[in-house]
Design a protein around this motif. Structure first.
Motif, PDB file in Angstrom:
ATOM      1  N   LEU A 231     -18.292  46.314-138.130  1.00 25.81           N
ATOM      2  CA  LEU A 231     -19.608  46.612-137.567  1.00 25.81           C
ATOM      3  C   LEU A 231     -19.901  48.108-137.633  1.00 25.81           C
ATOM      4  O   LEU A 231     -21.045  48.515-137.909  1.00 25.81           O
ATOM      5  CB  LEU A 231     -19.685  46.112-136.128  1.00 25.81           C
ATOM      6  N   ARG A 232     -18.888  48.933-137.358  1.00 23.22           N
ATOM      7  CA  ARG A 232     -19.100  50.377-137.480  1.00 23.22           C
ATOM      8  C   ARG A 232     -19.346  50.782-138.927  1.00 23.22           C
ATOM      9  O   ARG A 232     -20.128  51.698-139.209  1.00 23.22           O
ATOM     10  CB  ARG A 232     -17.880  51.124-136.923  1.00 23.22           C
TER      11      ARG A 232
ATOM     12  N   GLN B 289     -22.989  49.680-139.969  1.00 26.71           N
ATOM     13  CA  GLN B 289     -24.070  50.136-139.092  1.00 26.71           C
ATOM     14  C   GLN B 289     -25.113  50.983-139.833  1.00 26.71           C
ATOM     15  O   GLN B 289     -26.328  50.815-139.621  1.00 26.71           O
ATOM     16  CB  GLN B 289     -23.492  50.923-137.920  1.00 26.71           C
TER      17      GLN B 289
ATOM     18  N   PHE C 202     -28.065  49.023-141.459  1.00 26.73           N
ATOM     19  CA  PHE C 202     -28.998  48.235-140.663  1.00 26.73           C
ATOM     20  C   PHE C 202     -30.421  48.758-140.830  1.00 26.73           C
ATOM     21  O   PHE C 202     -30.630  49.958-141.008  1.00 26.73           O
ATOM     22  CB  PHE C 202     -28.627  48.289-139.184  1.00 26.73           C
TER      23      PHE C 202
ATOM     24  N   ARG D  18     -29.729  47.360-133.615  1.00 26.29           N
ATOM     25  CA  ARG D  18     -28.371  47.713-133.218  1.00 26.29           C
ATOM     26  C   ARG D  18     -27.645  46.464-132.715  1.00 26.29           C
ATOM     27  O   ARG D  18     -28.268  45.443-132.415  1.00 26.29           O
ATOM     28  CB  ARG D  18     -28.370  48.789-132.132  1.00 26.29           C
ATOM     29  N   ILE D  19     -26.315  46.570-132.630  1.00 24.41           N
ATOM     30  CA  ILE D  19     -25.469  45.464-132.212  1.00 24.41           C
ATOM     31  C   ILE D  19     -24.968  45.741-130.792  1.00 24.41           C
ATOM     32  O   ILE D  19     -24.469  46.828-130.504  1.00 24.41           O
ATOM     33  CB  ILE D  19     -24.283  45.272-133.164  1.00 24.41           C
TER      34      ILE D  19
END
Length: 401
Positions: free
Chosen positions: A308-309, A312, A315, A320-321
């Motif tokens: 996820l990082r 990111q 995106f 955002r997550i």
């Protein structure tokens, strides 16, 4: 017998110390390699077969899909039980194997038997097997949030389904990434029956025309000036306007009839069977990470966070997550609590031994033997597939006490 063992150990100190060192190192290696989780996975070796047959009633699906599937899988090797459940438009069959059966061997046997079953099922009823996971494989959950208000729920769901889900599904140890919430976009053709009857057409004609127009057509090689050119027709529909221009034929006057003449075409949401909401602030889109059977839950979660990082920066602006469930915290707290308990008990037991024996050299034997025994206990745990969880480590704590 015991006296002879003690005499042999005293006479072969080098072998005893070498064996103890090797046992200790072996225990340290297995302790670092053993899978970590908060709770033990005691679920059965199970394979789930689901078959969708949209629009059919449960009794019809039970007779034509669930019953033939259950009866076909009953004869599979090492099967302990087969259970079928039928709902509106879908059938579930749970195949439970004997304990100790390899999960991937079981899945291959189910696929093998399903191959011989396909000819007996009605058209459109294609069985598929579920992910290679268990009921405790739900290890991480997140929400896709847009704080700027630039993106609708349909856009967020499309980003989750067509981008983020595939990024996360490629992580080692992840069996499935399930999407929840939002709106699944689809092209909707709302036919006016009066206009359709006026042109002398049926709904089947519209369906056939759209299906025939939404594909590429093959061509052949064309040689020109010493070069070969591949000729093909590109016909995939990409917009609402493309759907509206699909031809349905011609009227009695010779005027072309298109889909837009008999129907309203638009982008709309699919039917929803649930919603996802975050902290009372409104609907969001979410994703659930399901861990593969037998994986290390803590390492899988760490890989998911790292991925996820990594993605990111890719995106869309404003998205955002937000993690909503993270089992790594529970795993860390459980392991830290049990580690602290083990250290405290080791110290207390050592002090009690020293006080009662009142001889440090004699007390040194059980004091050193306790941690070695704890390390050695990880060896059978590792090879038996027992994870280091609150139950197994709690047993070690009780044993030391």
């Amino acid at each position: 017998m015991i006296g002879r063992i003690i005499e042999w150990c005293a006479a072969n100190r080098f072998l005893v110390f070498t064996g103890t060192l090797m046992l200790t190192l072996w225990g340290v290696w297995t302790m670092t390699a053993i899978p970590l989780d908060a709770v033990p996975d005691i679920s059965d070796v199970q394979v789930i077969v689901s078959t969708e047959w949209p629009g059919r009633s449960p009794d019809l699906i039970e007779d034509q899909i669930t019953y033939p599937t259950v009866t076909a899988l009953l004869s599979a090797p090492n099967v302990k039980a087969v259970r079928g459940f039928t709902d509106f438009g879908i059938s579930y069959v749970y195949v439970i194997f004997q304990d100790g059966t390899d999960i991937y061997w079981a899945r291959s046997r189910v696929v093998e038997y399903l191959q011989g079953l396909r000819g007996r099922l009605p058209p459109g009823g294609d069985p598929v097997i579920g992910p290679d996971a268990t009921g405790v494989g739900w290890v991480f959950e997140y929400a896709v949030v847009d704080d700027t208000g630039q993106h609708s729920l349909a856009v967020l769901r499309s980003f989750q389904d067509w981008s983020l889900r595939y990024w996360l599904a490629a992580i080692p140890g992840v069996a499935e990434v399930a999407s929840i919430g939002g709106f699944v976009q689809q092209y909707q053709v709302n036919i006016d029956p009066n206009k359709l009857a006026g042109y002398g057409l049926a709904i089947k004609d519209v369906v056939t025309a759209i299906r025939a127009s939404n594909n590429d057509v093959e061509g052949r090689l064309l040689e020109f000036a010493g070069r070969e050119y591949m000729v093909r027709g590109r016909g995939y529909l990409k917009s609402v306007e493309d759907l509206e221009r699909v031809s349905l034929g011609a009227s009695d006057a010779g005027t072309p009839v298109r889909v837009g003449d008999v129907a309203q075409v638009r982008l709309g949401p699919d039917l929803r069977r649930g919603v996802a909401e975050l902290d009372g602030r409104g609907e969001v889109v979410g994703g659930i990470i399901v861990m593969r059977f037998g994986e290390n839950a803590l390492r899988v979660i760490e890989r998911v966070k790292a991925k996820l990082r990594e993605v990111q920066p890719s995106f869309p602006a404003g998205i955002r997550i937000v993690p909503t469930y993270d089992r790594s915290w529970l795993i860390g707290e459980s392991i830290a609590n049990l580690r602290r308990t083990l250290i405290e008990e080791s110290i207390v037991v050592s002090l009690v031994i020293v006080v009662f024996l009142f001889h440090f050299r004699s007390a040194l034997i059980p004091i050193l033997g306790l941690p070695i025994a704890v390390l050695a206990s990880f060896i059978p745990m590792y090879y038996l597939g027992v994870t280091a969880n609150i139950m197994s480590l709690g047993g070690l704590a009780l044993a030391i006490g």
